[in-house]
Design an enzyme around this catalytic site. Structure first.
Site, PDB file in Angstrom:
ATOM      1  N   ASP A 119       0.860  -1.363  -0.091  1.00 34.57           N
ATOM      2  CA  ASP A 119      -0.004   0.121   0.052  1.00 34.57           C
ATOM      3  C   ASP A 119       0.897   1.330   0.076  1.00 34.57           C
ATOM      4  O   ASP A 119       2.060   1.087  -0.101  1.00 34.57           O
ATOM      5  CB  ASP A 119      -0.988   0.066   1.406  1.00 34.57           C
ATOM      6  CG  ASP A 119      -0.443  -0.159   2.516  1.00 34.57           C
ATOM      7  OD1 ASP A 119       1.117   0.052   2.623  1.00 34.57           O
ATOM      8  OD2 ASP A 119      -0.987  -0.358   3.733  1.00 34.57           O
ATOM      9  N   SER A 153      -0.658 -10.131  -1.852  1.00 31.42           N
ATOM     10  CA  SER A 153      -1.639  -9.813  -1.124  1.00 31.42           C
ATOM     11  C   SER A 153      -1.929 -10.932  -0.071  1.00 31.42           C
ATOM     12  O   SER A 153      -2.876 -10.717   0.817  1.00 31.42           O
ATOM     13  CB  SER A 153      -2.852 -10.046  -2.229  1.00 31.42           C
ATOM     14  OG  SER A 153      -2.755  -8.743  -3.093  1.00 31.42           O
ATOM     15  N   SER A 335      -6.217 -12.626   3.489  1.00 34.32           N
ATOM     16  CA  SER A 335      -5.657 -11.768   2.770  1.00 34.32           C
ATOM     17  C   SER A 335      -5.291 -10.474   3.396  1.00 34.32           C
ATOM     18  O   SER A 335      -5.873 -10.115   4.556  1.00 34.32           O
ATOM     19  CB  SER A 335      -6.077 -11.830   1.198  1.00 34.32           C
ATOM     20  OG  SER A 335      -7.403 -11.171   1.479  1.00 34.32           O
ATOM     21  N   TYR A 336      -4.675  -9.492   2.643  1.00 34.75           N
ATOM     22  CA  TYR A 336      -4.254  -8.228   2.945  1.00 34.75           C
ATOM     23  C   TYR A 336      -5.441  -7.427   3.601  1.00 34.75           C
ATOM     24  O   TYR A 336      -6.270  -7.486   2.580  1.00 34.75           O
ATOM     25  CB  TYR A 336      -3.229  -7.520   2.139  1.00 34.75           C
ATOM     26  CG  TYR A 336      -2.540  -6.156   2.473  1.00 34.75           C
ATOM     27  CD1 TYR A 336      -1.845  -6.571   3.791  1.00 34.75           C
ATOM     28  CD2 TYR A 336      -2.936  -5.003   1.994  1.00 34.75           C
ATOM     29  CE1 TYR A 336      -1.093  -5.210   4.244  1.00 34.75           C
ATOM     30  CE2 TYR A 336      -2.344  -3.870   2.529  1.00 34.75           C
ATOM     31  CZ  TYR A 336      -1.587  -4.123   3.445  1.00 34.75           C
ATOM     32  OH  TYR A 336      -0.787  -2.757   4.065  1.00 34.75           O
ATOM     33  N   PRO A 337      -5.561  -6.947   4.694  1.00 35.56           N
ATOM     34  CA  PRO A 337      -6.824  -6.342   5.289  1.00 35.56           C
ATOM     35  C   PRO A 337      -7.095  -4.909   4.977  1.00 35.56           C
ATOM     36  O   PRO A 337      -8.266  -4.574   5.349  1.00 35.56           O
ATOM     37  CB  PRO A 337      -6.733  -6.611   6.748  1.00 35.56           C
ATOM     38  CG  PRO A 337      -5.327  -6.431   7.100  1.00 35.56           C
ATOM     39  CD  PRO A 337      -4.600  -7.184   5.778  1.00 35.56           C
TER      40      PRO A 337
END
Length: 780
Positions: A119, A153, A335-337
């Site tokens: 991110d 991810s 997975s990526y939150p």
């Protein structure tokens, strides 16, 4: 053999990634900072045999702050923070020695692969790492690329191996957008916060907040809560009337009908309609309609929806929810939150992900049925190009995850299964009646197929009593017709879930920062969290927002911050210049700040109504060294002493209990000493209120303790009156004599006194004895 240096964002991630890439054959050792481990193994990279070194940071390596002198609230005009005050990058956690650790491990490496979270914050940390290690890396051969970025991810074998095979480059523009946000929030937030904190804490004693803070995102967030509060306070209930009719047919249970006019606000008009309806003894069926309807399955889960549901259904605060979600992610369960996307890419393995849940005792049977009958493609959502929706990546049990971890994982898994399940189908039956001249209806639902509500039963169709079988022209007996008086109700206080929705709608914060802003307004005593996770503004929160509206509504409305967020996104996309956006935004807020300072009396008028003057607050505790009258101890945050005669306020150590210390006075300024104690069995030490706020020497820093042996020696000398010190030279002699005596005695090292930093007073300002001078010099 060349070396590939790889860096993840957290130690647990580094370990998981190294185990996957090395197929469990890596060796591990602790790094020099003790917090991060280094995992080493050999393998192939870019067609050559290399040695891999995998380690991590612990979040941001650096943080942005003003240079030293601009952190002194007393000596810096807050207006200077908008442009004149230089900033610098400092280690985010100096105790971790993260820069040195990275440099030691990266020295002599040939390539670096960055495994930071995917991110904007992760991109920013990429460049913090590169700034630390690039000078120590081996020089590249020719035009060879030596810096790579891994995009992933989830922490699964497939995702990590795919990321390693498709390495890219870190995104400088996204990193710059984070730099811009950090600098804007620092300069704007600190300027407003310092000014209003100093202005109001010096005037009012019961604000009960350590900081009267302002934040470009925090303040509009608070504004939403106060806006709802104002609607509740200004709401005037209004009476209205409805007609309730009950009819029956044979042995069937009576039906309660809904009036088609819904309600009227005039009692006489309502009574007229009742009288007209009462002329009929029977209710006639005008129509019977049956329609099959579907309750749509949910779209895929993103961060904002997860936070909303966790607050409203699970009773978990947004920041707590994110902490749990991050833990589940680093452990490989989800997975990526942090994602804004609600659309699965075409190549996402939905069936493979679903198969992992087939043996669950909670939803295993539903999953097996879906796999045998064929799964449904999830509804089309929004793809913003960051990460796939939040998805369970492997099976788990409550014993593995703990209470809150399991509750969140349970919801995420049920939501995922629901997205690939059929819609819920039901039959809606509506019967229309006429009683005299008035029309009424009655409706009911009958479940046809549970669909996705099998795993999300709280969204299911409630089991209702079946409507009687009838057709057009049938008649029912009218059992009762009466006029009911009711009142309109005010709206309720905003829930966290509703606030998250408003923040998303108006572009306040990001999916990552929304929980932080909500937590800030709670921690700073601007709102309290009531039952049902409703946010009720405090007096301080209400007065602040009303004050901003009175002076400059832009400070609290979401429009200006939303515009800034759009500019920051343009930086991330490479469509706006970093320096131009920064300068443009700071110029706007600088003008607003000067207007705010000039108009502060408007907010002060509101404060006077809600809070008590500092002189009328607190209880007498210790004597002032200037007028020798009692000063009042104000317990509300921040705790302090106030002399109403001198109109002076003195800071005290926080988060402890304060009481008078044996009625002893500080010989330097004649202020009575107080004793600060932390907890029932915690540490304690005496404090001079004047010296705590005005340290007598320039080299004294905030938060330092004096040695007990020093205090004992100085006290003895002072009490015996064997030594009077009036000059700086004599002071140095006294200090040296104490040091010699301590060397002879062997010395004792226990915490005794505690003083705040800042510039010292001139020598000789007040009675000067050995105690007054010596006990303030030797700092641990």
């Amino acid at each position: 053999m060349r070396t590939v240096f790889m860096v993840a964002e957290k130690p647990s991630l580094a370990q998981s990634i190294a185990k996957i890439l090395s197929k469990g054959s890596c060796s591990s050792r602790k790094g020099l900072n003790g917090a991060c481990s280094v995992h080493e193994y050999t393998g192939s990279f870019m067609g050559q045999n290399v040695r891999f070194k995998m380690t991590s940071v612990c979040g941001h390596v650096m943080s942005l702050d003003f240079i030293g002198k601009y952190n002194n609230w007393d000596k810096v005009d807050p207006a200077e923070l908008f442009s004149k005050a230089p900033t610098e990058k400092k280690e985010a956690n100096p105790k971790l020695n993260m820069v040195k650790f990275l440099q030691v491990e990266a020295k002599g490496c040939d390539y670096v692969v960055l495994w930071l979270d995917c991110d904007k914050e992760g991109e920013n940390i990429c460049f913090e790492v590169l700034d630390a290690i690039q000078p120590l890396m081996n020089k590249s051969y020719g035009n060879d690329c030596t810096v790579y970025r891994a995009k992933f991810s989830s922490i699964t074998d497939t995702d990590i191996c795919n990321a390693m095979n498709r390495l890219g480059e870190p995104n400088r523009n996204e990193a710059l957008s984070v730099d811009a946000r950090q600098e804007l929030d620092l300069r704007i937030g600190c300027a407003f916060t310092r000014f209003q904190t100093k202005y109001f804490q010096g005037k009012y004693g019961n604000l009960d907040s350590s900081l009267i803070s302002f934040g470009p995102c925090q303040t509009p967030t608070l504004g939403f809560c106060v806006e709802r509060h104002d609607k509740i306070q200004s709401f005037k209930p209004e009476a209205y009337w409805v007609i309730q009719a009950k009819v029956s047919s044979g042995k069937d249970s009576p039906l309660t009908l809904d009036w088609d006019r819904v309600r009227v606000f005039d009692r006489d008009v309502g009574q007229m309609f009742v009288n007209m309806a009462k002329t009929a003894k029977e209710a006639k069926v005008d129509s019977v309609s049956k329609k099959e309807k579907a309750k749509q399955r949910p779209i895929a889960l993103n961060t904002v929806e997860m936070l909303r549901v966790a607050s409203s259904a699970l009773g978990m605060a947004p920041q707590h929810t994110m902490q749990i979600a991050e833990r589940l992610y680093t452990q490989g369960y989800i997975s990526y939150p942090r994602t804004e996307t609600t659309h699965y890419p075409e190549n996402f393995d939905l069936k493979g992900t679903l198969k992992q849940q087939a043996n669950s005792s909670f939803w295993g049977e539903t999953v097996k049925a879906l796999l045998s009958e064929g799964i449904n493609r999830p509804k089309k959502g929004v793809d913003v190009g960051d990460h796939p929706p939040i998805t369970p990546m492997r099976a788990a049990s409550e014993s593995e995850l703990g209470s809150d971890g399991w509750r969140l994982y349970d919801y995420i898994t049920r939501h995922f299964i629901a997205t690939v399940s059929p819609d819920c189908k039901y039959l809606q039956t509506t019967i229309s009646f006429s009683i005299g001249t008035e029309s009424f209806t009655c409706s009911g639902k009958t479940l046809i197929s549970a669909g996705y509500t099998e795993v999300m039963p709280w969204q299911g169709i409630a089991q209702e009593e079946a409507l009687p079988v009838c057709e057009r022209g049938d008649t029912f007996t009218v059992d009762e017709i009466k006029l009911l008086e009711k009142q309109t109700n005010p709206p309720d206080y905003l829930t966290e879930a509703e606030l998250i929705t408003l923040m998303e709608k108006h572009g306040i914060g990001t999916d990552a920062s929304i929980p932080v802003h909500i937590n800030n307004i709670c921690q700073r005593n601007y709102v309290t969290v009531e039952s049902g996770r409703k946010l009720k503004p405090t007096n301080l929160g209400i007065v602040l927002v009303h004050g901003y509206y009175k002076i400059d509504a832009d400070l609290v409305l979401p429009t200006i911050r939303s515009a800034v967020e759009k500019l920051l996104n343009l930086i991330a996309l490479g469509k706006a210049n970093f320096h131009q956006v920064l300068q443009h935004t700071l110029d706007i807020f600088k003008r607003k700040f000067h207007y705010f300072v000039d108009s502060i009396a408007g907010m002060d008028e509101l404060m006077e109504v809600s809070f008590s003057p500092i002189a009328a607050t607190g209880k007498p505790l210790s004597r002032c060294g200037k007028c020798h009258r009692f000063m009042k101890y104000i317990q509300a945050k921040p705790s302090r002493l106030h002399c109403s005669h001198c109109d002076e306020t003195y800071s005290l150590p926080q988060n402890g209990a304060i009481k008078l210390y044996k009625e002893l006075k500080c010989p330097l300024d004649e202020f009575e000493l107080v004793l600060w104690t932390s907890g029932s069995r915690g540490k304690s030490y005496p404090v001079c209120p004047y010296c705590f706020s005005n340290p007598p020497f320039r080299d004294m820093k905030k938060g330092r303790r004096l040695k007990n042996s020093y205090l004992k020696f100085a006290s003895q000398v002072a009490l015996d009156k064997r030594l009077q010190i009036h000059t700086q030279n004599e002071l140095h002699g006294a200090r040296r004599r104490w040091e010699v005596s301590r060397e002879v005695a062997g010395g004792v090292s226990k915490p005794a006194c505690h003083y705040a930093g800042g510039e010292g007073r001139e020598s000789g300002s007040g009675p000067a004895t050995a105690l007054s001078q010596v006990c303030y010099v030797h700092i641990m």
